[in-house]
Design an enzyme around this catalytic site. Structure first.
Site, PDB file in Angstrom:
ATOM      1  CD  GLU A  52       1.954  -5.244   6.043  1.00  0.00           C
ATOM      2  OE1 GLU A  52       2.763  -6.134   6.390  1.00  0.00           O
ATOM      3  OE2 GLU A  52       1.180  -5.359   5.071  1.00  0.00           O
TER       4      GLU A  52
ATOM      5  CD  GLU B 162      -1.944  -7.470   3.582  1.00  0.00           C
ATOM      6  OE1 GLU B 162      -1.536  -6.337   3.225  1.00  0.00           O
ATOM      7  OE2 GLU B 162      -2.658  -7.653   4.579  1.00  0.00           O
TER       8      GLU B 162
ATOM      9  N   GLY C 153       0.771  -5.041   1.268  1.00  0.00           N
ATOM     10  CA  GLY C 153      -0.448  -5.217   0.479  1.00  0.00           C
ATOM     11  C   GLY C 153      -0.217  -5.974  -0.817  1.00  0.00           C
TER      12      GLY C 153
ATOM     13  CB  ALA D  66      -0.872  -0.011   1.246  1.00  0.00           C
TER      14      ALA D  66
HETATM   15  N1  CAA Z   1       4.587   3.183  -0.802  1.00  0.00           N
HETATM   16  C1  CAA Z   1       4.965   4.332  -1.401  1.00  0.00           C
HETATM   17  N2  CAA Z   1       6.091   4.453  -2.109  1.00  0.00           N
HETATM   18  C2  CAA Z   1       6.861   3.358  -2.223  1.00  0.00           C
HETATM   19  C3  CAA Z   1       6.537   2.130  -1.630  1.00  0.00           C
HETATM   20  C4  CAA Z   1       5.332   2.065  -0.893  1.00  0.00           C
HETATM   21  N3  CAA Z   1       4.891   0.935  -0.325  1.00  0.00           N
HETATM   22  N4  CAA Z   1       7.513   1.237  -1.908  1.00  0.00           N
HETATM   23  C5  CAA Z   1       8.409   1.892  -2.669  1.00  0.00           C
HETATM   24  N5  CAA Z   1       8.023   3.166  -2.853  1.00  0.00           N
HETATM   25  C6  CAA Z   1       8.710   4.207  -3.606  1.00  0.00           C
HETATM   26  C7  CAA Z   1       9.900   4.741  -2.833  1.00  0.00           C
HETATM   27  O1  CAA Z   1       9.481   5.690  -1.860  1.00  0.00           O
HETATM   28  C8  CAA Z   1      10.703   5.346  -3.952  1.00  0.00           C
HETATM   29  O2  CAA Z   1      10.131   6.570  -4.321  1.00  0.00           O
HETATM   30  P1  CAA Z   1      11.066   7.908  -4.435  1.00  0.00           P
HETATM   31  O3  CAA Z   1      12.033   7.564  -5.547  1.00  0.00           O
HETATM   32  O4  CAA Z   1      10.064   8.962  -4.777  1.00  0.00           O
HETATM   33  O5  CAA Z   1      11.738   8.069  -3.097  1.00  0.00           O
HETATM   34  C9  CAA Z   1      10.456   4.388  -5.109  1.00  0.00           C
HETATM   35  O6  CAA Z   1       9.263   3.657  -4.794  1.00  0.00           O
HETATM   36  C10 CAA Z   1      11.583   3.365  -5.293  1.00  0.00           C
HETATM   37  O7  CAA Z   1      11.770   2.722  -4.051  1.00  0.00           O
HETATM   38  P2  CAA Z   1      13.208   2.600  -3.341  1.00  0.00           P
HETATM   39  O8  CAA Z   1      14.087   3.723  -3.746  1.00  0.00           O
HETATM   40  O9  CAA Z   1      12.962   2.411  -1.876  1.00  0.00           O
HETATM   41  O10 CAA Z   1      13.729   1.240  -4.026  1.00  0.00           O
HETATM   42  P3  CAA Z   1      14.762   0.180  -3.400  1.00  0.00           P
HETATM   43  O11 CAA Z   1      15.068  -0.765  -4.507  1.00  0.00           O
HETATM   44  O12 CAA Z   1      15.858   0.867  -2.686  1.00  0.00           O
HETATM   45  O13 CAA Z   1      13.903  -0.592  -2.270  1.00  0.00           O
HETATM   46  C11 CAA Z   1      11.951  -1.734  -1.403  1.00  0.00           C
HETATM   47  C12 CAA Z   1      12.807  -1.381  -2.655  1.00  0.00           C
HETATM   48  C13 CAA Z   1      12.759  -2.633  -0.469  1.00  0.00           C
HETATM   49  C14 CAA Z   1      10.720  -2.459  -1.906  1.00  0.00           C
HETATM   50  C15 CAA Z   1      11.599  -0.429  -0.664  1.00  0.00           C
HETATM   51  O14 CAA Z   1      11.042   0.498  -1.594  1.00  0.00           O
HETATM   52  C16 CAA Z   1      10.587  -0.610   0.446  1.00  0.00           C
HETATM   53  O15 CAA Z   1      10.948  -1.063   1.515  1.00  0.00           O
HETATM   54  N6  CAA Z   1       9.310  -0.265   0.172  1.00  0.00           N
HETATM   55  C17 CAA Z   1       8.278  -0.359   1.179  1.00  0.00           C
HETATM   56  C18 CAA Z   1       7.775  -1.771   1.311  1.00  0.00           C
HETATM   57  C19 CAA Z   1       6.731  -1.855   2.377  1.00  0.00           C
HETATM   58  O16 CAA Z   1       6.989  -1.573   3.545  1.00  0.00           O
HETATM   59  N7  CAA Z   1       5.513  -2.259   1.987  1.00  0.00           N
HETATM   60  C20 CAA Z   1       4.411  -2.408   2.897  1.00  0.00           C
HETATM   61  C21 CAA Z   1       3.578  -1.156   2.885  1.00  0.00           C
HETATM   62  S1  CAA Z   1       2.398  -1.148   4.191  1.00  0.00           S
HETATM   63  C22 CAA Z   1       1.059  -2.008   3.598  1.00  0.00           C
HETATM   64  O17 CAA Z   1       1.075  -2.560   2.509  1.00  0.00           O
HETATM   65  C23 CAA Z   1      -0.111  -2.001   4.527  1.00  0.00           C
HETATM   66  C24 CAA Z   1      -1.190  -2.958   4.230  1.00  0.00           C
HETATM   67  O18 CAA Z   1      -1.141  -4.110   4.599  1.00  0.00           O
HETATM   68  C25 CAA Z   1      -2.384  -2.514   3.557  1.00  0.00           C
END
Ligand code: CAA
Length: 254
Positions: free
Chosen positions: A130, A110, A107, A62
């Site tokens: 999360e 999920e 998500g 998400a």
């Molecule tokens: N939401 C918003 N933006 C996201 C995102 C997310 N879940 N995942 C990645 N992005 C964005 C980053 O912010 C980045 O944007 P900017 O260039 O504008 O800063 C872009 O995508 C590229 O990401 P990274 O530079 O971080 O890429 P990376 O290769 O270094 O890392 C990754 C990849 C490990 C997937 C890392 O992006 C990450 O940890 N993302 C978050 C993953 C996460 O925590 N997901 C769970 C979300 S909570 C959820 O889903 C709740 C639910 O159950 C409903």
């Protein structure tokens, strides 16, 4: 945006928001829900494949930037929208297959769990991170991961938030197979399923889903509510904001 491409009687649904690793914001998730709702009713689509655009991600979760500004009521609405998409994948009267072509986190994992079958590329990374944001899975992960992989594995993954690779996902039963290119593999499987009797297939799906029991619905409702309530905590605000600000979170326990 969401693309729907037809390959014979298979519909391929591609989540395309590559600048955010296909993370789902309100517009994209709403569009996904609407396209899935149409495909559920579409007799010409005999099987559905769900995948992410680009080389890197299925869905990175998400949208954390969006979530960092939510209050509990808004978070409940956000959870409910994800649940609607998941329920459509789980219950539409035709097979749904996730072609996990990269990151399937939060998500994203999920949505894959809500599909009937999951195939992963050898590059895929999966998990429910999360907890590292001070929140919990909100689109069905607390319920479906245990039903697919067993409670012990689900707790370890949800509590630790650690990311696993495709081989481990295969070993714990989170994915059915690892194959490259994963979309080709998924399409081949979907095409074979699409050639079977849609009447028998939809009944097979309905009967298999009976094992989920009515408590599954209760579990999903409880998760949706508590996911939202958690957004009143300081830790949720801190965890989500810290990700947006690209720093480590400082959780205070409230
Ligand atoms: N939401 C918003 N933006 C996201 C995102 C997310 N879940 N995942 C990645 N992005 C964005 C980053 O912010 C980045 O944007 P900017 O260039 O504008 O800063 C872009 O995508 C590229 O990401 P990274 O530079 O971080 O890429 P990376 O290769 O270094 O890392 C990754 C990849 C490990 C997937 C890392 O992006 C990450 O940890 N993302 C978050 C993953 C996460 O925590 N997901 C769970 C979300 S909570 C959820 O889903 C709740 C639910 O159950 C409903």
């Amino acid at each position: 945006m969401i693309r729907v491409d037809r390959q014979g009687s298979v519909a391929v649904v591609t989540i395309d928001r590559q600048d955010a690793l296909n993370a789902l914001d309100v517009a994209t998730l709403t569009e996904l829900r609407d396209r899935l709702s149409e495909l559920a009713e579409d007799g010409d689509a005999r099987a559905v494949v769900l995948t992410g655009a680009g080389e890197k991600a299925f869905v990175a979760g998400a949208d954390i930037k969006y979530m960092s500004g939510l209050d509990p009521e808004q978070a409940k609405g956000w959870g409910a929208l994800g649940h609607e998409a998941g329920r459509l994948l789980e219950t539409m009267p035709k097979p749904t297959i996730a072609a996990i072509n990269g990151f399937a986190l939060g998500g994203g994992c999920e949505l894959a769990l809500a599909c009937d079958i999951r195939y992963a590329s050898s590059r895929a990374k999966l998990g429910q991170p999360e907890i590292n944001l001070g929140i919990v899975p909100g689109w069905g992960g607390t319920q479906r991961l245990a039903r697919i992989c067993g409670l012990g594995i689900a707790k370890e993954l949800v509590f630790s938030g650690r990311t696993i690779d495709a081989d481990e996902a295969l070993r714990i039963g989170l994915v059915n197979a690892v194959a490259d290119p994963v979309l080709d593999h998924a399409l081949e499987a979907a095409t074979a399923l699409a050639a079977k009797s849609p009447v028998a297939l939809s009944l097979a799906k309905r009967l298999c889903n009976l094992t989920l029991g009515i408590d599954h619905t209760g579990g999903l409702e409880l998760e949706a509510n508590e996911f939202g309530e958690l957004f009143a905590s300081e830790d949720a605000k801190e965890g989500l904001t810290a990700f947006v600000e690209k720093r480590a979170p400082n959780f205070v326990g409230r």
